[in-house]
Motif scaffolding. Sequence first.
Motif, PDB file in Angstrom:
ATOM      1  N   PHE A  84       4.537  72.973  26.468  1.00  0.00           N
ATOM      2  CA  PHE A  84       5.517  73.197  27.884  1.00  0.00           C
ATOM      3  C   PHE A  84       6.298  71.827  27.921  1.00  0.00           C
ATOM      4  N   PRO A  85       7.165  71.921  28.794  1.00  0.00           N
ATOM      5  CA  PRO A  85       8.194  71.017  29.261  1.00  0.00           C
ATOM      6  C   PRO A  85       7.315  69.804  29.751  1.00  0.00           C
ATOM      7  N   GLU A  86       7.622  68.703  29.755  1.00  0.00           N
ATOM      8  CA  GLU A  86       6.803  67.352  30.307  1.00  0.00           C
ATOM      9  C   GLU A  86       6.454  67.644  31.805  1.00  0.00           C
ATOM     10  N   ARG A  87       7.371  67.869  32.358  1.00  0.00           N
ATOM     11  CA  ARG A  87       7.208  67.965  33.838  1.00  0.00           C
ATOM     12  C   ARG A  87       6.619  69.077  34.271  1.00  0.00           C
ATOM     13  N   ARG A  88       6.674  70.532  33.673  1.00  0.00           N
ATOM     14  CA  ARG A  88       5.652  71.430  33.815  1.00  0.00           C
ATOM     15  C   ARG A  88       4.274  71.231  33.518  1.00  0.00           C
ATOM     16  N   ARG A  89       4.008  70.679  32.377  1.00  0.00           N
ATOM     17  CA  ARG A  89       2.667  70.146  31.947  1.00  0.00           C
ATOM     18  C   ARG A  89       1.885  69.478  32.895  1.00  0.00           C
ATOM     19  N   ARG A  90       2.784  68.347  33.268  1.00  0.00           N
ATOM     20  CA  ARG A  90       2.073  67.185  34.065  1.00  0.00           C
ATOM     21  C   ARG A  90       1.983  68.000  35.477  1.00  0.00           C
ATOM     22  N   ILE A  91       2.531  69.049  36.154  1.00  0.00           N
ATOM     23  CA  ILE A  91       2.412  69.537  37.329  1.00  0.00           C
ATOM     24  C   ILE A  91       1.052  70.328  37.096  1.00  0.00           C
ATOM     25  N   PHE A  92       0.850  71.063  36.054  1.00  0.00           N
ATOM     26  CA  PHE A  92      -0.025  72.099  35.703  1.00  0.00           C
ATOM     27  C   PHE A  92      -1.449  71.274  35.680  1.00  0.00           C
ATOM     28  N   GLU A  93      -1.194  69.910  34.924  1.00  0.00           N
ATOM     29  CA  GLU A  93      -2.529  69.210  34.732  1.00  0.00           C
ATOM     30  C   GLU A  93      -2.959  68.466  36.253  1.00  0.00           C
ATOM     31  N   MET A  94      -1.961  68.138  36.894  1.00  0.00           N
ATOM     32  CA  MET A  94      -2.256  67.441  37.930  1.00  0.00           C
ATOM     33  C   MET A  94      -3.034  68.509  39.037  1.00  0.00           C
ATOM     34  N   SER A  95      -2.474  69.682  38.938  1.00  0.00           N
ATOM     35  CA  SER A  95      -2.994  70.904  39.802  1.00  0.00           C
ATOM     36  C   SER A  95      -4.664  71.433  39.238  1.00  0.00           C
ATOM     37  N   ARG A  96      -4.746  71.377  37.990  1.00  0.00           N
ATOM     38  CA  ARG A  96      -5.922  72.181  37.471  1.00  0.00           C
ATOM     39  C   ARG A  96      -7.072  71.049  37.242  1.00  0.00           C
ATOM     40  N   PHE A  97      -6.490  69.940  36.532  1.00  0.00           N
ATOM     41  CA  PHE A  97      -7.324  68.930  35.898  1.00  0.00           C
ATOM     42  C   PHE A  97      -7.842  67.678  37.060  1.00  0.00           C
ATOM     43  N   ASN A  98      -6.741  67.749  37.741  1.00  0.00           N
ATOM     44  CA  ASN A  98      -6.827  66.618  38.706  1.00  0.00           C
ATOM     45  C   ASN A  98      -7.393  67.068  40.195  1.00  0.00           C
ATOM     46  N   ASN A  99      -7.262  68.401  40.271  1.00  0.00           N
ATOM     47  CA  ASN A  99      -7.697  69.154  41.504  1.00  0.00           C
ATOM     48  C   ASN A  99      -6.812  68.619  42.728  1.00  0.00           C
ATOM     49  N   MET A 100      -5.349  68.278  42.461  1.00  0.00           N
ATOM     50  CA  MET A 100      -4.454  67.976  43.529  1.00  0.00           C
ATOM     51  C   MET A 100      -3.966  69.210  44.014  1.00  0.00           C
ATOM     52  N   SER A 101      -3.638  69.139  45.366  1.00  0.00           N
ATOM     53  CA  SER A 101      -3.092  70.251  46.093  1.00  0.00           C
ATOM     54  C   SER A 101      -1.504  70.004  45.767  1.00  0.00           C
ATOM     55  N   ASN A 102      -0.767  71.275  45.988  1.00  0.00           N
ATOM     56  CA  ASN A 102       0.713  71.440  45.865  1.00  0.00           C
ATOM     57  C   ASN A 102       1.372  70.580  46.390  1.00  0.00           C
ATOM     58  N   GLN A 103       0.810  70.268  47.787  1.00  0.00           N
ATOM     59  CA  GLN A 103       1.638  69.248  48.485  1.00  0.00           C
ATOM     60  C   GLN A 103       1.296  67.887  47.957  1.00  0.00           C
ATOM     61  N   GLU A 104       0.232  67.435  47.714  1.00  0.00           N
ATOM     62  CA  GLU A 104       0.200  66.196  46.885  1.00  0.00           C
ATOM     63  C   GLU A 104       0.747  66.071  45.671  1.00  0.00           C
ATOM     64  N   ILE A 105       1.019  66.867  44.804  1.00  0.00           N
ATOM     65  CA  ILE A 105       1.867  66.841  43.598  1.00  0.00           C
ATOM     66  C   ILE A 105       3.159  66.449  43.987  1.00  0.00           C
ATOM     67  N   ALA A 106       3.680  67.501  45.147  1.00  0.00           N
ATOM     68  CA  ALA A 106       5.108  67.437  45.340  1.00  0.00           C
ATOM     69  C   ALA A 106       5.665  65.822  45.890  1.00  0.00           C
ATOM     70  N   LEU A 107       4.504  65.407  46.652  1.00  0.00           N
ATOM     71  CA  LEU A 107       4.752  63.959  47.273  1.00  0.00           C
ATOM     72  C   LEU A 107       4.826  62.942  46.141  1.00  0.00           C
ATOM     73  N   SER A 108       3.774  63.169  45.268  1.00  0.00           N
ATOM     74  CA  SER A 108       3.848  62.315  44.150  1.00  0.00           C
ATOM     75  C   SER A 108       4.765  62.313  43.142  1.00  0.00           C
ATOM     76  N   LEU A 109       5.254  63.437  43.003  1.00  0.00           N
ATOM     77  CA  LEU A 109       6.607  63.554  41.868  1.00  0.00           C
ATOM     78  C   LEU A 109       8.015  63.598  42.661  1.00  0.00           C
ATOM     79  N   HIS A 110       7.841  63.663  43.987  1.00  0.00           N
ATOM     80  CA  HIS A 110       9.112  63.660  44.627  1.00  0.00           C
ATOM     81  C   HIS A 110      10.031  65.053  44.385  1.00  0.00           C
ATOM     82  N   LEU A 111       9.122  66.002  44.601  1.00  0.00           N
ATOM     83  CA  LEU A 111       9.647  67.348  44.488  1.00  0.00           C
ATOM     84  C   LEU A 111       9.135  68.054  45.659  1.00  0.00           C
ATOM     85  N   SER A 112       9.794  69.479  45.720  1.00  0.00           N
ATOM     86  CA  SER A 112       9.723  70.354  46.650  1.00  0.00           C
ATOM     87  C   SER A 112       8.323  70.943  46.283  1.00  0.00           C
TER      88      SER A 112
END
Length: 180
Positions: A124-152
């Motif tokens: 996967f592209p780095e950013r996509r892989r990181r987002i997926f892992e944060m979601s599925r492996f770290n159990n972060m919400s989409n909002q938490e990931i967005a805040l952490s990575l400064h994305l929508s």
Amino acid sequence: MNQDHCLVEQFEMIFRAHFSSVKFFINMFLKSEADAEDLAQDVFTKLWTNFETWQNNDGKEGYIYAMAKNVAFDFIKHKRLENDYREEQIKKSTIKDLLGLSDPLNSLYYKEMQLIIRMALENFPERRRRIFEMSRFNNMSNQEIALSLHLSVRTIEHQIYLSLQVLKRIILILFFLYFL
């Protein structure tokens, strides 16, 4: 207002003149077009936020490429740490969410699926892989990931959707191969 317009025009000229070569330069280190694109965008975002401090500097090109080199090296270091962490998380995680099964068929099948998913994630592209892992492996919400990575949040949702589509296709193919 006129001064701001001149700054924008000056930055646009620098961006147009150097973006492709900065992306190529970063890609030489990473060997990933998608990651090089992301990092080149990051370089120019940082340049824009600090534009006034270096706009009249004669060594603009050297500054840009030094920044690109540093961003690439930081990315490589970070990726090594993430890979070690990801390996550990994959070992701890279960695949049942991806498979939709309560139990893997057997330990061999389970280990094979872990390996296949790990291999898929590495491509996967780095950013996509990181987002997926944060979601599925770290159990972060989409909002938490967005805040952490400064994305929508929408970007996060879309990246997770794309990841799941790829993984579901892989699992479906493997399912058919397994029963043939």
